[in-house]
Design a protein around this motif. Structure first.
Motif, PDB file in Angstrom:
ATOM      1  N   VAL A 137       0.791  -1.298   0.010  1.00 49.79           N
ATOM      2  CA  VAL A 137      -0.123   0.057   0.062  1.00 49.79           C
ATOM      3  C   VAL A 137       0.985   1.139   0.000  1.00 49.79           C
ATOM      4  O   VAL A 137       1.398   1.637   1.116  1.00 49.79           O
ATOM      5  CB  VAL A 137      -0.918   0.053   0.975  1.00 49.79           C
ATOM      6  N   SER A 165       1.382   5.326  -1.866  1.00 49.23           N
ATOM      7  CA  SER A 165       0.746   6.198  -2.626  1.00 49.23           C
ATOM      8  C   SER A 165       1.905   6.756  -3.897  1.00 49.23           C
ATOM      9  O   SER A 165       1.217   7.264  -4.858  1.00 49.23           O
ATOM     10  CB  SER A 165       0.227   7.553  -1.786  1.00 49.23           C
ATOM     11  N   VAL A 170      -1.274  -1.473  -4.465  1.00 50.86           N
ATOM     12  CA  VAL A 170      -2.429  -0.380  -4.598  1.00 50.86           C
ATOM     13  C   VAL A 170      -1.843   0.868  -3.967  1.00 50.86           C
ATOM     14  O   VAL A 170      -0.917   0.804  -3.384  1.00 50.86           O
ATOM     15  CB  VAL A 170      -3.565  -1.068  -3.713  1.00 50.86           C
ATOM     16  N   LYS A 171      -2.615   1.755  -4.559  1.00 46.24           N
ATOM     17  CA  LYS A 171      -2.052   3.091  -4.101  1.00 46.24           C
ATOM     18  C   LYS A 171      -2.718   3.534  -2.659  1.00 46.24           C
ATOM     19  O   LYS A 171      -2.365   4.579  -2.139  1.00 46.24           O
ATOM     20  CB  LYS A 171      -2.411   4.221  -5.181  1.00 46.24           C
ATOM     21  N   SER A 172      -3.757   3.050  -2.039  1.00 44.48           N
ATOM     22  CA  SER A 172      -4.373   3.525  -0.900  1.00 44.48           C
ATOM     23  C   SER A 172      -4.861   2.403   0.019  1.00 44.48           C
ATOM     24  O   SER A 172      -5.088   1.442  -0.472  1.00 44.48           O
ATOM     25  CB  SER A 172      -5.562   4.524  -1.490  1.00 44.48           C
ATOM     26  N   ASP A 215      -8.126   1.179  -1.524  1.00 38.62           N
ATOM     27  CA  ASP A 215      -7.894   0.049  -2.578  1.00 38.62           C
ATOM     28  C   ASP A 215      -7.577  -1.232  -1.668  1.00 38.62           C
ATOM     29  O   ASP A 215      -8.101  -2.231  -2.332  1.00 38.62           O
ATOM     30  CB  ASP A 215      -6.853   0.559  -3.381  1.00 38.62           C
ATOM     31  N   GLU A 223     -10.504  -3.132  -0.418  1.00 37.90           N
ATOM     32  CA  GLU A 223     -11.399  -3.370  -1.456  1.00 37.90           C
ATOM     33  C   GLU A 223     -10.797  -4.977  -1.877  1.00 37.90           C
ATOM     34  O   GLU A 223     -11.482  -5.783  -2.285  1.00 37.90           O
ATOM     35  CB  GLU A 223     -11.526  -2.341  -2.581  1.00 37.90           C
ATOM     36  N   TRP A 224      -9.390  -4.606  -2.125  1.00 41.98           N
ATOM     37  CA  TRP A 224      -8.931  -5.906  -2.877  1.00 41.98           C
ATOM     38  C   TRP A 224      -8.950  -7.166  -1.655  1.00 41.98           C
ATOM     39  O   TRP A 224      -9.076  -8.205  -2.191  1.00 41.98           O
ATOM     40  CB  TRP A 224      -7.506  -5.626  -3.189  1.00 41.98           C
ATOM     41  N   GLU A 279      -7.072   8.376   5.687  1.00 36.91           N
ATOM     42  CA  GLU A 279      -6.094   7.354   5.204  1.00 36.91           C
ATOM     43  C   GLU A 279      -5.594   6.448   6.320  1.00 36.91           C
ATOM     44  O   GLU A 279      -5.510   5.351   6.314  1.00 36.91           O
ATOM     45  CB  GLU A 279      -4.970   7.829   4.457  1.00 36.91           C
TER      46      GLU A 279
END
Length: 131
Positions: free
Chosen positions: A7, A9, A30-32, A35, A38-39, A59
């Motif tokens: 993770v 950004s 992922v960037k956040s 995300d 969700e994954w 965040e």
């Protein structure tokens, strides 16, 4: 092969981490934290490697939620902090992470810390199954 969830950004750092770690692990980057959450809904992960998030930010709250969700699977988390600031390391430990690494870091140190955290997570999983 164990999956590491990154993770991060910063695109360049995310690509570096993914490229470096995918030699020995399956990697999802992922960037956040949103995300990542969700994954994680349909996937399992052996380790989370996340960029430091400013305490009390949206965040940071998502990262905290991510850690709580990951704890259900005894998943270790390593936080990457900026410039060896002790305040960031303290916030990371308050979050319940396994370890923190200060940027800039040695790729060799990263690999060693990742491997130690993965072994620790495997041990916790085994002990939990026995209990």
């Amino acid at each position: 092969m164990e999956t590491i969830l990154i993770v991060e950004s910063n695109t360049m750092m995310r690509l570096f981490l993914a490229n470096y770690l995918e030699n020995d692990h399956s990697v999802k980057a992922v960037k956040s934290p949103a995300d990542a959450l969700e994954w994680l809904e349909g996937n399992e992960v052996a380790l989370i490697l996340a960029d430091y998030q400013i305490k009390n930010s949206k965040e940071y709250q998502e990262l905290s939620q991510l850690k709580k969700q990951a704890d259900l699977n005894t998943t270790p988390m390593i936080i990457l902090t900026d410039n060896d600031k002790s305040e960031q390391r303290i916030h990371a430990l308050e979050l319940g992470v396994s370890d923190s690494i200060s940027k800039p870091f040695s790729p060799v140190e990263l690999s060693l810390r990742v491997n130690v955290a993965l072994k620790s997570g495997q041990l916790r999983t085994r002990f939990q199954k026995v209990a």
